[in-house]
Write a protein that holds these residues in place. Structure first.
Motif, PDB file in Angstrom:
ATOM      1  N   THR A 123       0.941  -0.968  -0.038  1.00  0.00           N
ATOM      2  CA  THR A 123       0.091   0.074  -0.005  1.00  0.00           C
ATOM      3  C   THR A 123       0.894   1.323  -0.028  1.00  0.00           C
ATOM      4  O   THR A 123       1.875   1.355   0.736  1.00  0.00           O
ATOM      5  CB  THR A 123      -0.661  -0.088   1.197  1.00  0.00           C
ATOM      6  OG1 THR A 123      -1.754  -1.245   1.295  1.00  0.00           O
ATOM      7  CG2 THR A 123      -1.776   1.178   1.282  1.00  0.00           C
ATOM      8  N   THR A 133      -2.675   0.946  -4.424  1.00  0.00           N
ATOM      9  CA  THR A 133      -2.147  -0.693  -4.241  1.00  0.00           C
ATOM     10  C   THR A 133      -1.045  -0.871  -5.194  1.00  0.00           C
ATOM     11  O   THR A 133      -1.564  -0.999  -6.289  1.00  0.00           O
ATOM     12  CB  THR A 133      -3.446  -1.648  -3.888  1.00  0.00           C
ATOM     13  OG1 THR A 133      -4.274  -1.010  -2.933  1.00  0.00           O
ATOM     14  CG2 THR A 133      -2.973  -2.860  -3.487  1.00  0.00           C
ATOM     15  N   MET A 162     -10.402  -0.026  -4.779  1.00  0.00           N
ATOM     16  CA  MET A 162      -8.843   0.278  -4.838  1.00  0.00           C
ATOM     17  C   MET A 162      -8.262   0.653  -6.039  1.00  0.00           C
ATOM     18  O   MET A 162      -8.640   0.320  -7.231  1.00  0.00           O
ATOM     19  CB  MET A 162      -8.087  -1.235  -4.790  1.00  0.00           C
ATOM     20  CG  MET A 162      -8.126  -2.015  -3.310  1.00  0.00           C
ATOM     21  SD  MET A 162      -7.373  -3.537  -3.564  1.00  0.00           S
ATOM     22  CE  MET A 162      -8.468  -4.540  -4.302  1.00  0.00           C
TER      23      MET A 162
END
Ligand SMILES: [Zn+2]
Length: 171
Positions: A123, A133, A162
């Motif tokens: 991360t 990510t 994400m």
């Protein structure tokens, strides 16, 4: 029958009652979800193990159709030697990925990138406090990648919010 947010009766009859229409209108269920649920419902006759599969949602990007079912139902969707998936491919003319819903994000990333193997997932916090990510794939970037990374990025964003960054690294 396949568990969804809709009434069984409405899925079976193909005519939605006011309550189910409302769910569709509010976006709790999309037209794509409905289309996939109907396909699964038809397939139940041939593959009875689909009867207790919990369908979560379907997401499309490019030529990939991701079908999210309960984590514990992924195996059922992939059973019968892949015949269920092949039947869905035939109906939708998309490349179908079956994903587990409610699992951890690592599992989701691995499933999205499969068959490419992942070295590490990190991360990264950006100066503006947003998060990305970073997915590091094993080896040198091949000439022909079997997975379209832009599609994978869009799916990851839509499924779990994400933002992915993809890199290759040689060990
Ligand atoms: Zn209904």
């Amino acid at each position: 029958m396949v568990k969804t947010l809709l009434d069984n009766f409405c899925v079976k009859s193909g005519v939605l009652c006011a309550r189910c229409e409302e769910k569709l209108r509010k976006g709790q269920i999309t037209d794509l979800d409905l289309k996939i649920v109907r396909i699964l419902f038809e397939l139940e006759k041939q593959f009875p193990m689909l009867q207790d599969v919990s369908f979560e949602r379907a997401v499309e990007s490019g030529d990939v159709l991701a079908i999210l079912v309960s984590k514990q139902d992924v195996g059922k969707m992939l059973s019968s030697g892949g015949k269920i998936v092949r039947a869905i491919v035939k109906e939708t003319r998309k490349r179908v990925k079956i994903l587990g819903y409610g699992g951890d994000s690592r599992q989701l990333i691995e499933d999205l990138f499969s068959p490419i193997s992942i070295l590490t997932i990190n991360t990264i916090w950006l100066p503006d406090d947003t998060r990305e990510t970073k997915v590091i794939l094993d080896g040198r970037r091949p000439k022909h990648v079997p997975v379209d990374f832009e599609i994978v990025k869009r799916l990851a964003k839509e499924i779990s919010g994400m933002t992915l960054r993809v890199e290759f690294e040689e060990r």
